[in-house]
Design a protein around this motif. Structure first.
Motif, PDB file in Angstrom:
ATOM      1  N   PHE A  32       0.829  -1.200   0.000  1.00  0.00           N
ATOM      2  CA  PHE A  32       0.000   0.000   0.000  1.00  0.00           C
ATOM      3  C   PHE A  32       0.861   1.246   0.000  1.00  0.00           C
ATOM      4  O   PHE A  32       2.027   1.231   0.364  1.00  0.00           O
ATOM      5  N   ARG A  33       0.241   2.323  -0.348  1.00  0.00           N
ATOM      6  CA  ARG A  33       0.731   3.655  -0.038  1.00  0.00           C
ATOM      7  C   ARG A  33      -0.094   4.108   1.164  1.00  0.00           C
ATOM      8  O   ARG A  33      -1.324   4.152   1.081  1.00  0.00           O
ATOM      9  N   ALA A  49       2.772  12.864   5.988  1.00  0.00           N
ATOM     10  CA  ALA A  49       3.824  11.874   5.736  1.00  0.00           C
ATOM     11  C   ALA A  49       3.253  10.684   4.986  1.00  0.00           C
ATOM     12  O   ALA A  49       2.117  10.274   5.241  1.00  0.00           O
ATOM     13  N   VAL A  50       4.053  10.158   4.076  1.00  0.00           N
ATOM     14  CA  VAL A  50       3.672   9.024   3.236  1.00  0.00           C
ATOM     15  C   VAL A  50       4.719   7.929   3.368  1.00  0.00           C
ATOM     16  O   VAL A  50       5.912   8.230   3.465  1.00  0.00           O
ATOM     17  N   ILE A  51       4.278   6.681   3.344  1.00  0.00           N
ATOM     18  CA  ILE A  51       5.201   5.564   3.230  1.00  0.00           C
ATOM     19  C   ILE A  51       4.657   4.591   2.200  1.00  0.00           C
ATOM     20  O   ILE A  51       3.462   4.312   2.164  1.00  0.00           O
ATOM     21  N   PHE A  52       5.560   4.101   1.360  1.00  0.00           N
ATOM     22  CA  PHE A  52       5.220   3.068   0.384  1.00  0.00           C
ATOM     23  C   PHE A  52       5.676   1.749   0.990  1.00  0.00           C
ATOM     24  O   PHE A  52       6.874   1.484   1.103  1.00  0.00           O
ATOM     25  N   ARG A 105      -2.021  12.186  -6.554  1.00  0.00           N
ATOM     26  CA  ARG A 105      -0.965  12.820  -5.778  1.00  0.00           C
ATOM     27  C   ARG A 105      -1.018  12.332  -4.344  1.00  0.00           C
ATOM     28  O   ARG A 105      -2.095  12.159  -3.765  1.00  0.00           O
ATOM     29  N   TRP A 106       0.148  12.130  -3.738  1.00  0.00           N
ATOM     30  CA  TRP A 106       0.177  11.455  -2.444  1.00  0.00           C
ATOM     31  C   TRP A 106      -0.414  12.280  -1.314  1.00  0.00           C
ATOM     32  O   TRP A 106      -0.819  11.722  -0.313  1.00  0.00           O
TER      33      TRP A 106
END
Length: 125
Positions: A32-33, A49-52, A105-106
């Motif tokens: 997931f993102r 904040a984003v994590i892949f 867009r994240w």
């Protein structure tokens, strides 16, 4: 059905730390993102904040860069947000969101299919 449950919010004084958790269930895999958003009354939801989860890559908003750290525990299917040096401007309801398509867009809320119920963070001066 994918479910996200946030925990770890609370009330702290400025300069202190909190760690938020986002536990995912109902998944066949953990690709997931995952993004933490926050929102205050009358304002738009803001991505922080984003994590892949496929490779651990991370992205931070300028407002939290150097103070917040997003991480993952694949075995627990959980994403964390470590928040250090908190200030009153960080006060908000914090939500985690997940997306499997990696489109959009994240930091755009409409890019995400799954949302948690939110956890409140209050920072006093």
């Amino acid at each position: 059905q994918v479910q996200l449950v946030e925990s770890g919010g609370g009330s702290v004084e400025a300069g202190r730390s909190l760690r938020l958790s986002c536990a995912a269930s109902g998944l066949n895999n953990f690709s997931f993102r995952v993004t933490w958003f926050r929102q205050t009354p009358g304002k738009e939801r803001e991505g922080v904040a984003v994590i892949f989860t496929t490779n651990g890559a991370t992205i931070y908003a300028d407002s939290v860069e150097g103070r917040f750290t997003i991480s993952q525990d694949n075995a627990k299917r959980t994403v964390y947000l470590q928040m250090d040096s908190l200030n009153p401007e960080d006060t908000a309801m914090y939500y985690c969101a997940a997306d499997k398509t990696f489109r959009g867009r994240w930091f755009t809320p409409n890019s995400y299919d799954y949302w948690g119920q939110g956890t409140q963070v209050t920072v006093s001066s």
